[in-house]
Design a protein around this motif. Sequence first.
Motif, PDB file in Angstrom:
ATOM      1  N   ILE A  23       4.766  -9.842  16.710  1.00 52.39           N
ATOM      2  CA  ILE A  23       3.481 -10.514  16.498  1.00 52.39           C
ATOM      3  C   ILE A  23       2.475  -9.580  15.830  1.00 52.39           C
ATOM      4  O   ILE A  23       1.745  -9.987  14.921  1.00 52.39           O
ATOM      5  CB  ILE A  23       2.934 -11.045  17.838  1.00 52.39           C
ATOM      6  N   SER A  24       2.454  -8.336  16.253  1.00 58.55           N
ATOM      7  CA  SER A  24       1.452  -7.407  15.720  1.00 58.55           C
ATOM      8  C   SER A  24       1.643  -7.107  14.235  1.00 58.55           C
ATOM      9  O   SER A  24       0.672  -6.910  13.511  1.00 58.55           O
ATOM     10  CB  SER A  24       1.457  -6.108  16.516  1.00 58.55           C
ATOM     11  N   THR A  25       2.882  -7.078  13.769  1.00 61.05           N
ATOM     12  CA  THR A  25       3.147  -6.742  12.362  1.00 61.05           C
ATOM     13  C   THR A  25       3.545  -7.953  11.532  1.00 61.05           C
ATOM     14  O   THR A  25       3.725  -7.838  10.324  1.00 61.05           O
ATOM     15  CB  THR A  25       4.260  -5.689  12.251  1.00 61.05           C
ATOM     16  N   GLN A  26       3.694  -9.095  12.163  1.00 61.72           N
ATOM     17  CA  GLN A  26       4.096 -10.334  11.478  1.00 61.72           C
ATOM     18  C   GLN A  26       5.454 -10.185  10.777  1.00 61.72           C
ATOM     19  O   GLN A  26       5.694 -10.793   9.740  1.00 61.72           O
ATOM     20  CB  GLN A  26       3.024 -10.763  10.453  1.00 61.72           C
ATOM     21  N   GLN A  27       6.341  -9.372  11.358  1.00 67.28           N
ATOM     22  CA  GLN A  27       7.676  -9.182  10.791  1.00 67.28           C
ATOM     23  C   GLN A  27       8.726  -9.757  11.732  1.00 67.28           C
ATOM     24  O   GLN A  27       8.523  -9.836  12.943  1.00 67.28           O
ATOM     25  CB  GLN A  27       7.957  -7.703  10.544  1.00 67.28           C
TER      26      GLN A  27
END
Length: 66
Positions: A23-27
């Motif tokens: 979620i934090s890096t959208q990867q």
Amino acid sequence: MDIVNFFEKVEGTWFSQRTIHQISTQQSQTGQTTLEITRLPADAAPGTTLCHKLAAASAQWVDALQ
């Protein structure tokens, strides 16, 4: 159900897939695996080789699974 019956039921080709979302890096990361489960006779070379390495008689392993 005993262990022999279990392995008879799961014998075959299995496919596994996983996806992880950060979620934090959208990867996203994905992984796939195909697993082939095949029963071998008690005197099959891979089993007897493993028994020799573990200093165990293959008959002991076969008896333990039955």
